[in-house]
Enzyme design. Structure first.
Site, mmCIF file in Angstrom:
data_model
loop_
_atom_site.group_PDB
_atom_site.id
_atom_site.type_symbol
_atom_site.label_atom_id
_atom_site.label_comp_id
_atom_site.label_asym_id
_atom_site.label_seq_id
_atom_site.Cartn_x
_atom_site.Cartn_y
_atom_site.Cartn_z
ATOM 1 N N SER A 48 -2.255 13.170 -2.112
ATOM 2 C CA SER A 48 -2.971 13.285 -0.841
ATOM 3 C C SER A 48 -2.096 12.933 0.360
ATOM 4 O O SER A 48 -1.064 13.533 0.580
ATOM 5 C CB SER A 48 -4.232 12.438 -0.893
ATOM 6 O OG SER A 48 -5.037 12.704 0.218
ATOM 7 N N HIS A 49 -2.501 11.917 1.117
ATOM 8 C CA HIS A 49 -1.818 11.556 2.356
ATOM 9 C C HIS A 49 -0.679 10.573 2.120
ATOM 10 O O HIS A 49 -0.020 10.165 3.066
ATOM 11 C CB HIS A 49 -2.841 10.930 3.296
ATOM 12 C CG HIS A 49 -3.632 9.867 2.593
ATOM 13 N ND1 HIS A 49 -4.598 10.178 1.676
ATOM 14 C CD2 HIS A 49 -3.539 8.527 2.604
ATOM 15 C CE1 HIS A 49 -5.100 9.065 1.159
ATOM 16 N NE2 HIS A 49 -4.474 8.045 1.699
ATOM 17 N N ASP A 78 -3.808 16.562 6.254
ATOM 18 C CA ASP A 78 -2.954 15.676 5.461
ATOM 19 C C ASP A 78 -2.134 16.425 4.404
ATOM 20 O O ASP A 78 -2.115 17.652 4.378
ATOM 21 C CB ASP A 78 -3.794 14.574 4.812
ATOM 22 C CG ASP A 78 -4.612 15.097 3.641
ATOM 23 O OD1 ASP A 78 -4.988 16.281 3.687
ATOM 24 O OD2 ASP A 78 -4.874 14.336 2.696
ATOM 25 N N ASP A 90 -2.364 17.196 1.240
ATOM 26 C CA ASP A 90 -2.945 18.227 0.382
ATOM 27 C C ASP A 90 -4.042 19.034 1.079
ATOM 28 O O ASP A 90 -4.719 19.837 0.441
ATOM 29 C CB ASP A 90 -3.483 17.615 -0.911
ATOM 30 C CG ASP A 90 -4.608 16.634 -0.662
ATOM 31 O OD1 ASP A 90 -4.632 16.018 0.419
ATOM 32 O OD2 ASP A 90 -5.471 16.485 -1.547
ATOM 33 N N ASP A 96 -6.953 18.211 2.640
ATOM 34 C CA ASP A 96 -8.399 17.956 2.627
ATOM 35 C C ASP A 96 -8.871 17.078 3.780
ATOM 36 O O ASP A 96 -10.051 17.043 4.088
ATOM 37 C CB ASP A 96 -8.876 17.426 1.267
ATOM 38 C CG ASP A 96 -8.155 16.165 0.830
ATOM 39 O OD1 ASP A 96 -7.266 15.695 1.565
ATOM 40 O OD2 ASP A 96 -8.487 15.659 -0.258
ATOM 41 N N ARG A 97 -7.949 16.358 4.422
ATOM 42 C CA ARG A 97 -8.373 15.500 5.548
ATOM 43 C C ARG A 97 -8.137 16.203 6.878
ATOM 44 O O ARG A 97 -7.350 17.139 6.961
ATOM 45 C CB ARG A 97 -7.568 14.204 5.558
ATOM 46 C CG ARG A 97 -7.834 13.339 4.357
ATOM 47 C CD ARG A 97 -7.130 12.013 4.501
ATOM 48 N NE ARG A 97 -7.551 11.126 3.423
ATOM 49 C CZ ARG A 97 -7.385 9.822 3.415
ATOM 50 N NH1 ARG A 97 -6.781 9.229 4.432
ATOM 51 N NH2 ARG A 97 -7.799 9.092 2.401
ATOM 52 N N LYS A 129 -13.394 17.772 0.189
ATOM 53 C CA LYS A 129 -13.368 17.791 1.646
ATOM 54 C C LYS A 129 -12.338 18.831 2.068
ATOM 55 O O LYS A 129 -11.463 19.193 1.285
ATOM 56 C CB LYS A 129 -13.054 16.418 2.207
ATOM 57 C CG LYS A 129 -11.791 15.794 1.695
ATOM 58 C CD LYS A 129 -11.815 14.302 1.987
ATOM 59 C CE LYS A 129 -10.613 13.612 1.376
ATOM 60 N NZ LYS A 129 -10.942 12.319 0.798
ATOM 61 N N ARG A 144 -9.932 -3.183 3.261
ATOM 62 C CA ARG A 144 -10.429 -2.397 4.387
ATOM 63 C C ARG A 144 -11.641 -3.117 4.981
ATOM 64 O O ARG A 144 -12.552 -3.500 4.246
ATOM 65 C CB ARG A 144 -10.845 -1.003 3.938
ATOM 66 C CG ARG A 144 -9.749 -0.221 3.232
ATOM 67 C CD ARG A 144 -10.062 1.270 3.261
ATOM 68 N NE ARG A 144 -9.242 2.037 2.357
ATOM 69 C CZ ARG A 144 -7.963 2.366 2.563
ATOM 70 N NH1 ARG A 144 -7.350 1.964 3.658
ATOM 71 N NH2 ARG A 144 -7.297 3.092 1.684
HETATM 72 C C1 G1P Z 1 -9.534 6.399 0.454
HETATM 73 C C2 G1P Z 1 -10.642 6.611 1.446
HETATM 74 C C3 G1P Z 1 -11.782 7.353 0.798
HETATM 75 C C4 G1P Z 1 -11.276 8.661 0.207
HETATM 76 C C5 G1P Z 1 -10.106 8.388 -0.715
HETATM 77 C C6 G1P Z 1 -9.481 9.679 -1.203
HETATM 78 O O1 G1P Z 1 -9.988 5.624 -0.619
HETATM 79 O O2 G1P Z 1 -11.103 5.386 1.964
HETATM 80 O O3 G1P Z 1 -12.771 7.594 1.749
HETATM 81 O O4 G1P Z 1 -12.284 9.303 -0.512
HETATM 82 O O5 G1P Z 1 -9.103 7.649 -0.023
HETATM 83 O O6 G1P Z 1 -8.987 10.457 -0.151
HETATM 84 P P1 G1P Z 1 -9.755 4.053 -0.721
HETATM 85 O O7 G1P Z 1 -8.264 3.816 -0.618
HETATM 86 O O8 G1P Z 1 -10.463 3.423 0.439
HETATM 87 O O9 G1P Z 1 -10.339 3.662 -2.046
HETATM 88 ZN ZN ZN Z 2 -5.880 14.461 0.915
#
Ligand code: G1P
Ligand code: ZN
Length: 542
Positions: free
Chosen positions: A112-113, A276, A278, A280-281, A375, A495
């Site tokens: 992902s990011h 991001d 991949d 999705d964000r 997403k 968080r």
């Molecule tokens: C984080 C985000 C959550 C998202 C996930 C995957 O997870 O807070 O909303 O679904 O990345 O992109 P977290 O690191 O808080 O568990």
């Molecule tokens: Zn992502």
């Protein structure tokens, strides 16, 4: 070509989280690691005779991992794999391809990011036939399978050429290499008023989309510039690179700072957005404004009917628990259901499948709808564009109008990254033990109304998910949520989600950190964050 059965043994720590398994790239590249995890997926879900989709965000090791996965799929008797050209597919596009082609599931290679590169992160995620992330029952089965591995099977062969669109074969398994953008672009055209958006650009409307050197580059270039006629240069950093230009492909004011600086400057375009690693964000910006993801969800819920794909209205909306309650006010006004789910996109799957929700979102820059089961960054950008084209208003005006109509929920998330896991667990344990005594206490001038650990009962399949974050609500509408991240790769990430309700339009234009100062103070007083983490403050505020 030879089928090899390589003896192996269980490897520790392969528990897939809410978004698959994420580890350091070097771990995935280690002896048998990727192979073990893939074999565990095959063992858990059974893939013989099935059709799978494969693609990734192009990060370092994406190309090598794809070859291994294809050889292991052939060894497992998979009948067909549909692969994005160059082993690329954004997460939402992969979700769509699984759905539209009736595949049994798919493997998405992405962290992902998180940054990419030999010293950064890699990840593997298994999605099911509805196109969404595997639910807990399946990730638990995969985890169990990692513990009982004795061998993995792989076909020994040359690399498959994934650069050319077409069909090929590997040991009796069909491989179809598809254009990664085409199906997705066609889907977007069914949802949005492309002629209207084209006319907007023809009229001189300016936009910048920062692909952050990641997978949405090719998607955004094709859709925004080639199809919708936005001028060349609208898409920034549009060529995906294995280390994302040595950056952190997370579309927020910290990691996409150059874009935020641009919209705050005299050279601001009418609209700006980013996505991001991949795809999705999303992040949404206008001239001089940053739209928080929670506000974006609320605005989209309120105005989605302006786009053809949602003209019939929404069946319902859903948000993750820590996401601000801004969308709840829209749902109430429209008389539709609003679901509160645990963090992680997979919890939306049943609501979307069951026709209970059309739109859903998370505070972490994720917004989506029932068009796929992930997403979708570019989708959110196109829905905003459609709304801007339809209303003729600026982003800032849309936001101000929204707050006037529904009230404003000031919102910010404070992250304490890479803190000592033990200390973070102790902090949460102390906090959770205190919860029954908190109601009625006055802290930072506010009275606590309720305090609990969030648990969720899925209304569709009845499954129960406990310990999904600790929430403390105050009588004035302020709310604080404490939660440990499930996606970090080093130490623990705490968080703290802060929210304050403001209904008076005259007070709706303050700086969020100022508006939230009492909540910030209360969070510290209640949880003793400094004492436990040893940190003076968060390292990321979004
Ligand atoms: C984080 C985000 C959550 C998202 C996930 C995957 O997870 O807070 O909303 O679904 O990345 O992109 P977290 O690191 O808080 O568990
Ligand atoms: Zn992502």
């Amino acid at each position: 070509m030879e089928l090899l059965a390589i003896p192996t043994k269980p490897i520790e720590g392969q528990k897939p989280g809410t978004s698959g398994l994420r580890k350091k790239t070097s771990v995935f590249m280690g002896l048998h690691y990727l192979e073990n995890f893939i074999q565990a997926i095959w063992n858990a879900v059974g893939v013989q005779g099935k059709t799978l989709v494969l693609g990734g965000d192009g990060r370092y090791f994406n190309d090598r991992a794809a070859q291994v996965i294809l050889r292991m799929a052939a060894a497992a008797g998979v009948s067909k794999v549909i692969v994005g050209q160059g082993a690329l597919l954004s997460t939402p596009a992969a979700s769509h391809v699984i759905r539209s082609r009736g595949a049994n599931g798919g493997i998405i290679m992405s962290a992902s990011h998180n940054p990419g590169g030999p010293d950064a992160d890699f990840g593997v995620k298994y999605n099911i036939s509805n196109g969404g992330p595997a639910p807990e029952g399946i990730t638990d089965a995969i985890f169990a399978a990692t513990k009982s591995l004795t061998e993995y099977q792989i076909v020994e062969t040359q690399d498959i050429d994934l650069s050319v669109i077409g069909t090929t074969e590997l040991s009796g398994m069909q491989i179809e290499i598809i254009d990664p953008v085409e199906d997705y672009a066609a889907l977007m055209e069914t949802l949005f008023d492309f002629p209207k958006i084209r006319a907007l650009f023809e009229g001189g409307f300016t936009m910048r989309f920062d692909a952050m050197h990641a997978i949405t580059g090719p998607y955004a270039t094709r859709i925004l510039e080639d199809v919708l006629g936005a001028p060349e240069g609208t898409v920034l950093n549009g060529i995906p690179s294995p280390d994302f230009g040595n950056g952190h492909p997370d579309p927020n004011p910290i990691w996409a700072k150059p874009l935020v600086d641009l919209v705050m400057s005299d050279a601001a375009p009418d609209f700006a957005a980013a996505s991001d690693g991949d795809g999705d964000r999303n992040m949404i910006l206008g001239k001089g404004v940053y739209v928080t993801p929670s506000d974006s969800l609320a605005v989209l819920a309120s105005l989605a009917h302006l786009a053809p794909g949602y003209a019939g209205g929404l069946k319902g909306v859903a948000r993750s628990m820590p996401t601000s309650r801004a969308v709840d006010y829209v749902a109430a006004a429209k008389g539709i259901d609003c679901y509160e789910t645990p963090t992680g996109w997979k919890f939306f799957g049943n609501l979307l499948d069951d026709g209970r929700a059309t739109l859903c979102g998370e505070e972490s820059a994720g917004t989506g709808s029932d068009h796929v089961r992930e997403k979708d960054g570019l989708w959110a950008v196109l829905l905003w564009l459609n709304i801007l084209a339809e209303t003729g208003k600026s982003v800032a005006n849309i936001l101000t109008d929204h707050w006037q109509t529904y009230g404003r929920n000031y919102y910010s998330r404070h992250d304490y990254e890479d803190v000592d896991a033990d200390a973070a667990n102790k902090m949460m344990a102390r906090l959770n033990a205190m919860l029954p005594d908190l109601p009625g206490e006055v802290i930072a001038g506010m009275t606590i109304e309720s305090a609990d650990e969030f648990a969720y009962d899925d209304p569709v399949d009845g499954s129960h998910s406990a310990h999904q974050g600790t929430r403390v609500s105050f009588t004035d509408g302020t709310r604080i949520v404490f939660r440990l991240s499930g996606t970090g790769t080093v130490g623990a990430t705490l968080r703290v989600y802060l929210e304050k309700r403001e209904e008076d339009p005259a007070k709706q234009h303050n700086d969020p950190q100022d508006a939230l100062s009492a909540a910030i103070e209360a969070a510290e007083t209640i949880a003793k964050i400094k004492e436990y983490t040893g940190r003076d403050g968060p390292n990321v505020r979004t």
